[in-house]
Write a protein that holds these residues in place. Structure first.
Motif, PDB file in Angstrom:
ATOM      1  N   ALA A 137     -49.848  12.256  -9.670  1.00  8.89           N
ATOM      2  CA  ALA A 137     -51.146  12.227  -9.000  1.00  8.89           C
ATOM      3  C   ALA A 137     -51.447  10.843  -8.441  1.00  8.89           C
ATOM      4  O   ALA A 137     -52.161  10.711  -7.438  1.00  8.89           O
ATOM      5  N   ALA A 138     -50.879   9.813  -9.071  1.00 12.28           N
ATOM      6  CA  ALA A 138     -51.085   8.444  -8.603  1.00 12.28           C
ATOM      7  C   ALA A 138     -50.041   8.027  -7.577  1.00 12.28           C
ATOM      8  O   ALA A 138     -50.023   6.867  -7.142  1.00 12.28           O
ATOM      9  N   GLY A 139     -49.154   8.956  -7.207  1.00 12.22           N
ATOM     10  CA  GLY A 139     -48.154   8.656  -6.192  1.00 12.22           C
ATOM     11  C   GLY A 139     -46.828   8.180  -6.729  1.00 12.22           C
ATOM     12  O   GLY A 139     -45.954   7.776  -5.965  1.00 12.22           O
ATOM     13  N   GLY A 140     -46.626   8.240  -8.055  1.00  8.08           N
ATOM     14  CA  GLY A 140     -45.376   7.782  -8.641  1.00  8.08           C
ATOM     15  C   GLY A 140     -44.473   8.935  -9.025  1.00  8.08           C
ATOM     16  O   GLY A 140     -44.832  10.106  -8.929  1.00  8.08           O
ATOM     17  N   THR A 141     -43.283   8.594  -9.452  1.00  3.47           N
ATOM     18  CA  THR A 141     -42.321   9.601  -9.899  1.00  3.47           C
ATOM     19  C   THR A 141     -41.415   8.979 -10.942  1.00  3.47           C
ATOM     20  O   THR A 141     -41.292   7.750 -11.026  1.00  3.47           O
ATOM     21  N   GLY A 142     -40.774   9.824 -11.757  1.00  2.00           N
ATOM     22  CA  GLY A 142     -39.884   9.287 -12.781  1.00  2.00           C
ATOM     23  C   GLY A 142     -39.085  10.379 -13.459  1.00  2.00           C
ATOM     24  O   GLY A 142     -39.419  11.569 -13.362  1.00  2.00           O
ATOM     25  N   GLN A 143     -38.033   9.956 -14.169  1.00  2.00           N
ATOM     26  CA  GLN A 143     -37.143  10.885 -14.865  1.00  2.00           C
ATOM     27  C   GLN A 143     -37.200  10.555 -16.356  1.00  2.00           C
ATOM     28  O   GLN A 143     -36.803   9.460 -16.760  1.00  2.00           O
ATOM     29  N   TYR A 144     -37.670  11.504 -17.155  1.00  2.00           N
ATOM     30  CA  TYR A 144     -37.984  11.207 -18.552  1.00  2.00           C
ATOM     31  C   TYR A 144     -37.305  12.188 -19.513  1.00  2.00           C
ATOM     32  O   TYR A 144     -36.920  13.290 -19.138  1.00  2.00           O
TER      33      TYR A 144
END
Length: 304
Positions: free
Chosen positions: A284-291
């Motif tokens: 929602a804040a414009g970020g992305t990641g692999q967790y």
């Protein structure tokens, strides 16, 4: 002749006695060596069982801790956000747990759609393509790609997701799409969903069978297309989903897909479920990641 015969017989008798005596000694030594090795292996097995039990106990404790602190960890993470849950090979317990955390994070679950294995069945690919064209809401467009994952994602996205600053999706059209998919066997009956801004795609572990790679790719492309249609998406799978025949693994291997779609590879754990909600907030804040816990995950969870 008698002398030669007796001599030859004596030689063979001596050889036979030597073989028997030699084999008996060898057998004793061999049995002793095998017995020693067996005892060593038994000790190693006992030690490994102890380590396994200790690790299992630690995992249970970590899961219980994450489950207890999860609501506090995600509180306020999704204020006013609407989220649709799409399950494709996902476990019902995972879907229910993520749904509960969305509410505790201040968000709203607009609906839950359970897709069937028919979506990833190559034998039904042509039927799904035809259905996507027929059910597409008026004014919407399908992606240029012709693979079934992208087309199914485009159809669902156009019906269930509202892009940021985009026109609101028609609830009636959304129900028409879900009813059509259900009637054709591509979705479980009874699915209802209102338009939402974000989506979580819940899947299982590594796909199995001859078409495992294709099935994983279909799920990954569906999730990627949903990510492009809404205001953020997370693909959450179980342990094994980050493998080569897992949907999470396919996304992470594709730089373009991983650049927009967040993934979690251990959604069956308390930590993975919390990570899914925090990854939604990051989206929602414009970020992305692999967790998750797989080797190619960037971290167990986003920074709180």
């Amino acid at each position: 002749m008698r002398y030669h015969a007796l001599s030859i017989g004596a030689v063979f008798l001596a050889l036979a006695i030597g073989v028997v005596l030699g084999s008996t000694g060898l057998s004793d030594r061999l049995v002793s060596a095998v017995s020693t090795q067996r005892d060593d292996l038994a000790a190693q097995v006992t030690d490994l069982r102890g380590q396994r039990d200790d690790l299992a106990a630690q995992q249970r404790a970590a899961d219980e801790f994450a489950t207890r602190v999860g609501p506090a960890a995600v509180r306020g993470a999704l204020p006013g956000k609407s989220v649709t849950l799409v399950s494709l090979g996902g476990d019902a317990a995972d879907v229910a747990a993520v749904s509960g955390l969305v509410g505790q994070a201040g968000g709203t679950v607009s609906g839950t759609v359970a897709l069937t294995d028919a979506v990833t069945d190559p034998a039904r690919a042509d039927q799904l393509r035809e259905l996507a064209s027929r059910l597409l809401p008026a004014g919407a467009q399908l992606p240029a790609a012709t693979d079934t994952g992208s087309l199914a994602g485009g159809l669902l996205g156009s019906a269930l997701l509202t892009a940021p600053n985009g026109p609101a999706t028609n609830a009636g059209q959304a129900q028409a799409v879900l009813a059509g998919l259900s009637a054709a066997g591509f979705a479980e009956p009874g699915a209802t969903a209102a338009p939402a801004g974000m989506v979580v795609i819940v899947t299982g572990g590594a796909a199995q069978g001859l078409d495992a790679g294709d099935a994983a790719a279909t799920t990954a492309r569906l999730a990627s297309e949903l990510d492009r249609r809404g205001g953020g998406a997370v693909l959450a799978g179980r342990t094994g989903s980050a493998d080569a025949t897992g949907a999470v693994g396919v996304v992470r291997a594709d730089e373009a897909a991983a650049g927009g779609l967040s993934t979690v590879d251990d959604v069956q754990t308390g930590t993975g479920r919390v990570a899914t909600i925090l990854a939604l907030r990051e989206q929602a804040a414009g970020g992305t990641g692999q967790y998750g816990s797989a080797g190619d995950a960037a971290a167990p969870a986003p920074q709180p």
